[in-house]
Design an enzyme around this catalytic site. Structure first.
Site, PDB file in Angstrom:
ATOM      1  N   SER A   1      -0.123  62.234 -17.034  1.00 55.50           N
ATOM      2  CA  SER A   1      -0.289  61.936 -15.609  1.00 55.50           C
ATOM      3  C   SER A   1      -1.642  61.302 -15.326  1.00 55.50           C
ATOM      4  O   SER A   1      -1.963  61.018 -14.168  1.00 55.50           O
ATOM      5  CB  SER A   1      -0.120  63.218 -14.782  1.00 55.50           C
ATOM      6  OG  SER A   1      -0.983  64.231 -15.238  1.00 55.50           O
TER       7      SER A   1
ATOM      8  N   ASN B   1      -2.432  75.203 -14.065  1.00 60.10           N
ATOM      9  CA  ASN B   1      -1.523  75.433 -12.937  1.00 60.10           C
ATOM     10  C   ASN B   1      -2.277  75.767 -11.652  1.00 60.10           C
ATOM     11  O   ASN B   1      -1.992  75.208 -10.586  1.00 60.10           O
ATOM     12  CB  ASN B   1      -0.528  76.533 -13.267  1.00 60.10           C
ATOM     13  CG  ASN B   1       0.337  76.173 -14.461  1.00 60.10           C
ATOM     14  OD1 ASN B   1       0.263  75.048 -14.957  1.00 60.10           O
ATOM     15  ND2 ASN B   1       1.137  77.108 -14.928  1.00 60.10           N
TER      16      ASN B   1
ATOM     17  N   HIS C   1      18.839  50.785  26.437  1.00 59.98           N
ATOM     18  CA  HIS C   1      19.871  50.016  25.731  1.00 59.98           C
ATOM     19  C   HIS C   1      19.414  48.575  25.508  1.00 59.98           C
ATOM     20  O   HIS C   1      20.245  47.670  25.401  1.00 59.98           O
ATOM     21  CB  HIS C   1      21.203  50.022  26.473  1.00 59.98           C
ATOM     22  CG  HIS C   1      21.619  51.376  26.944  1.00 59.98           C
ATOM     23  ND1 HIS C   1      22.393  52.232  26.203  1.00 59.98           N
ATOM     24  CD2 HIS C   1      21.305  52.057  28.084  1.00 59.98           C
ATOM     25  CE1 HIS C   1      22.577  53.364  26.862  1.00 59.98           C
ATOM     26  NE2 HIS C   1      21.912  53.296  28.003  1.00 59.98           N
TER      27      HIS C   1
ATOM     28  N   SER D   1       4.557  30.221   8.146  1.00 57.22           N
ATOM     29  CA  SER D   1       5.691  30.013   7.259  1.00 57.22           C
ATOM     30  C   SER D   1       5.326  28.924   6.264  1.00 57.22           C
ATOM     31  O   SER D   1       4.591  27.990   6.594  1.00 57.22           O
ATOM     32  CB  SER D   1       6.900  29.584   8.092  1.00 57.22           C
ATOM     33  OG  SER D   1       7.793  28.830   7.305  1.00 57.22           O
TER      34      SER D   1
ATOM     35  N   LYS E   1       5.681  28.195  12.953  1.00 54.66           N
ATOM     36  CA  LYS E   1       5.886  29.651  12.969  1.00 54.66           C
ATOM     37  C   LYS E   1       4.594  30.460  13.062  1.00 54.66           C
ATOM     38  O   LYS E   1       3.587  30.111  12.462  1.00 54.66           O
ATOM     39  CB  LYS E   1       6.645  30.089  11.701  1.00 54.66           C
ATOM     40  CG  LYS E   1       8.072  29.620  11.628  1.00 54.66           C
ATOM     41  CD  LYS E   1       8.972  30.192  12.712  1.00 54.66           C
ATOM     42  CE  LYS E   1       9.316  31.638  12.466  1.00 54.66           C
ATOM     43  NZ  LYS E   1      10.259  31.814  11.348  1.00 54.66           N
TER      44      LYS E   1
ATOM     45  N   ASN F   1       4.306  34.466  12.652  1.00 59.14           N
ATOM     46  CA  ASN F   1       5.122  35.665  12.435  1.00 59.14           C
ATOM     47  C   ASN F   1       4.296  36.938  12.578  1.00 59.14           C
ATOM     48  O   ASN F   1       3.147  36.993  12.155  1.00 59.14           O
ATOM     49  CB  ASN F   1       5.752  35.620  11.037  1.00 59.14           C
ATOM     50  CG  ASN F   1       6.683  34.421  10.876  1.00 59.14           C
ATOM     51  OD1 ASN F   1       7.290  33.961  11.850  1.00 59.14           O
ATOM     52  ND2 ASN F   1       6.765  33.898   9.675  1.00 59.14           N
TER      53      ASN F   1
ATOM     54  N   GLU G   1       6.146  43.812  11.152  1.00 61.90           N
ATOM     55  CA  GLU G   1       7.342  43.923  10.312  1.00 61.90           C
ATOM     56  C   GLU G   1       7.077  44.808   9.100  1.00 61.90           C
ATOM     57  O   GLU G   1       7.933  45.576   8.671  1.00 61.90           O
ATOM     58  CB  GLU G   1       7.805  42.538   9.864  1.00 61.90           C
ATOM     59  CG  GLU G   1       8.389  41.730  11.012  1.00 61.90           C
ATOM     60  CD  GLU G   1       8.644  40.277  10.628  1.00 61.90           C
ATOM     61  OE1 GLU G   1       9.179  40.023   9.540  1.00 61.90           O
ATOM     62  OE2 GLU G   1       8.283  39.387  11.421  1.00 61.90           O
TER      63      GLU G   1
ATOM     64  N   TYR H   1       5.370  77.510 -12.101  1.00 64.49           N
ATOM     65  CA  TYR H   1       5.072  76.111 -12.391  1.00 64.49           C
ATOM     66  C   TYR H   1       6.133  75.527 -13.313  1.00 64.49           C
ATOM     67  O   TYR H   1       6.541  76.144 -14.286  1.00 64.49           O
ATOM     68  CB  TYR H   1       3.681  75.951 -13.054  1.00 64.49           C
ATOM     69  CG  TYR H   1       3.368  74.498 -13.334  1.00 64.49           C
ATOM     70  CD1 TYR H   1       2.782  73.688 -12.366  1.00 64.49           C
ATOM     71  CD2 TYR H   1       3.738  73.911 -14.548  1.00 64.49           C
ATOM     72  CE1 TYR H   1       2.545  72.339 -12.600  1.00 64.49           C
ATOM     73  CE2 TYR H   1       3.510  72.570 -14.791  1.00 64.49           C
ATOM     74  CZ  TYR H   1       2.917  71.783 -13.816  1.00 64.49           C
ATOM     75  OH  TYR H   1       2.694  70.456 -14.043  1.00 64.49           O
TER      76      TYR H   1
ATOM     77  N   GLN I   1       4.592  67.775 -11.552  1.00 68.66           N
ATOM     78  CA  GLN I   1       3.689  66.643 -11.782  1.00 68.66           C
ATOM     79  C   GLN I   1       4.102  65.436 -10.927  1.00 68.66           C
ATOM     80  O   GLN I   1       3.308  64.543 -10.684  1.00 68.66           O
ATOM     81  CB  GLN I   1       3.697  66.281 -13.269  1.00 68.66           C
ATOM     82  CG  GLN I   1       2.709  65.217 -13.660  1.00 68.66           C
ATOM     83  CD  GLN I   1       2.442  65.220 -15.154  1.00 68.66           C
ATOM     84  OE1 GLN I   1       1.695  66.043 -15.637  1.00 68.66           O
ATOM     85  NE2 GLN I   1       3.077  64.316 -15.877  1.00 68.66           N
TER      86      GLN I   1
HETATM   87  N1  ARG Z   1      -0.735  67.264 -15.087  1.00 65.37           N
HETATM   88  C1  ARG Z   1      -0.158  68.479 -14.631  1.00 65.37           C
HETATM   89  C2  ARG Z   1       0.407  68.280 -13.206  1.00 65.37           C
HETATM   90  O1  ARG Z   1       0.104  67.327 -12.632  1.00 65.37           O
HETATM   91  C3  ARG Z   1      -1.181  69.565 -14.600  1.00 65.37           C
HETATM   92  C4  ARG Z   1      -0.612  70.928 -14.750  1.00 65.37           C
HETATM   93  C5  ARG Z   1      -0.059  71.080 -16.106  1.00 65.37           C
HETATM   94  N2  ARG Z   1       0.343  72.413 -16.354  1.00 65.37           N
HETATM   95  C6  ARG Z   1       1.114  72.759 -17.387  1.00 65.37           C
HETATM   96  N3  ARG Z   1       1.422  73.978 -17.503  1.00 65.37           N
HETATM   97  N4  ARG Z   1       1.528  71.863 -18.232  1.00 65.37           N
HETATM   98  O2  ARG Z   1       1.171  69.096 -12.707  1.00 65.37           O
END
Ligand code: ARG
Length: 456
Positions: free
Chosen positions: A20, A107, A153, A274, A280, A282, A287, A314, A319
């Site tokens: 992540s 966690n 309306h 445009s 134009k 816009n 939008e 958890y 994630q």
């Molecule tokens: N990268 C993880 C998340 O965003 C962090 C927590 C990971 N915890 C675990 N038990 N693998 O949730």
């Protein structure tokens, strides 16, 4: 982390799927703050020495500096921001760095980081919303007196002050601001010290952590603490509904700026051209706001679906909680200031407003009201006024132009005083109830909002 239990490296694609760091690096400031407080708490419990603490503090400071300078090497092998920071800290601070994770789990760590982030993002949204509200109130003051048709309306219904229309959006945004406040309060509860799911085994002082990190409250159940993402859903709901409101205003602006309405002209700085049609102009900003309402609502639904059916506590599914929030925050950061500029620089055409008021028989309700005041039951008055509209339409006239004989042919209750009572001005003046469009009421509302938003 794999050096103990595992004999093989992670499959390359699994590593990519699992990591992540690509997005949670955005939580670096919160992660460093949380780690600093955690290290202090460890020292207070005698789990690290004063010397260890000093090394950890220096190391975390250095990491912040490296991230700020752009020299920090984020590594996918280290999965996420938490382990990236810990690995670098250990390289910088040696054994002291290896002690930092004592009694902590990613966690409770990620829950803490994410709550700190959402608190900040909700606060920023509130400020940006307030700025847009101020722009609307100022525009309502600037254009005070301009009368436009209100639509139901999308058919012309009754005359209202243009300012009344603008303040309607101020009301919506005021509610949005409260929703972000509620999301911030939901996030303002410290989960740190909950461990992986069962609580902390080293008697780390959670009250100290709460104070040190500036949380208003402390979570009371470790299992809920590591798996609760309600605050993120609250934030996304606030964002989605805000975007829905902006999309409605956007639609008004798109209509108003069309040649057919011609009521509003947006400034060149927020208008696009445009590639093919040179004439134009816009209203792309509007939008896009309308389009982004779909995007942000999708983010809300996405998070809700991630949470649905998750067993305690958890699970790695969690994630998936961060990107929707980051995306919504990025969207708000752009759309709110652009909207503000659009409102600050838009120009209303008084002539076009007048033209829109003509020919729509907007006086019809006032004609019925006139009869009602003469004692005619409203349903009967409504029918008679409708007949007057039909007659005027056949003769190619408007209601103020329809001769008295025509009215009197419909009902003897009509008299010469009718014409003074059905002017558009009169139709505005009599809406004096709280919330009505009578100029003095709208003026009061503008003043109320000016006080509320500290506009001088
Ligand atoms: N990268 C993880 C998340 O965003 C962090 C927590 C990971 N915890 C675990 N038990 N693998 O949730």
């Amino acid at each position: 982390m794999r050096h103990g239990r595992f004999e093989k490296d992670l499959n390359a694609l699994m590593r990519r799927l699992n990591a992540s760091i690509g997005f949670d690096r955005r939580l670096h400031a919160e992660d460093l703050r949380g780690s600093l407080a955690w290290a202090e708490a460890l020292q207070r419990s005698g789990l690290v020495t004063a010397d260890d603490l000093k090394r950890i503090q220096d190391g975390l400071g250095r990491i912040q500096q490296e991230i700020d300078e752009g020299s920090f090497a984020f590594a996918e092998e280290l999965e996420d921001i938490h382990m990236n920071v810990e690995a670098r800290l250990t390289a910088l601070a040696g054994a002291a760095g290896e002690k930092l994770h004592t009694g902590r789990s990613r966690n409770d760590q990620v829950a803490t980081d994410f709550r700190l982030y959402v608190k900040g993002a909700a606060g920023e949204a509130m400020e940006r919303i307030a700025a847009l509200m101020r722009a609307l109130v100022r525009a309502a003051e600037r254009e005070f007196g301009v009368v436009i048709p209100a639509y139901t309306h999308l058919q012309r219904a009754l005359p209202v002050l243009f300012s009344h229309h603008l303040i309607a959006y101020v009301e919506m945004l005021g509610r949005d601001r409260k929703r972000f406040l509620a999301a911030r309060e939901a996030a303002d509860v410290c989960p740190l010290g909950s461990g992986a799911c069962a609580g902390n085994q080293f008697q780390v002082d959670r009250e100290f952590l709460q104070r040190r990190l500036g949380f208003g409250d402390l979570t009371r159940n470790s299992m809920d603490a590591v798996s609760d993402r309600d605050f993120a859903a609250d934030y996304l709901y606030a964002a989605a509904l805000l975007l829905v409101h902006l999309s409605r205003f956007a639609e008004d602006l798109i209509l108003w700026t069309s040649s057919e309405f011609g009521l509003v002209r947006l400034d060149d700085s927020v208008t696009t051209g445009s590639s093919m049609m040179p004439q134009k102009r816009n209203a792309d900003a509007a939008e896009l706001a309308r389009g982004k309402a779909g995007r942000v609502s999708g983010r809300l639904v996405g998070l809700l679906m991630t949470m649905k059916g998750l067993p305690l506590t958890y699970n790695k599914d969690l994630q998936e909680d961060k990107e929707p929030v980051f995306d919504a925050a990025d969207t708000l950061e752009l759309i709110l200031p652009v909207f503000q500029t659009m409102v600050e620089t838009m120009a209303v055409s008084v002539e076009r407003a007048r033209a829109l008021l003509r020919g729509g028989f907007l006086e019809a309700t006032a004609v019925a009201d006139y009869l009602t005041r003469k004692g005619v039951p409203f349903r009967e008055a409504h029918r008679l006024s409708g007949q007057a509209v039909l007659r005027a339409e056949k003769l190619g006239l408007d209601l103020p132009g329809l001769p008295l004989e025509e009215y009197r042919a419909l009902s003897p209750h009509f008299g010469q005083d009718l014409y003074g009572k059905i002017s558009l001005e009169a139709a505005l003046q009599d809406k004096t109830v709280t919330g009505g469009t009578a100029p003095e009421r709208v003026r009061e509302e503008i003043e109320r909002w000016k006080k509320e938003l500290a506009i001088s």
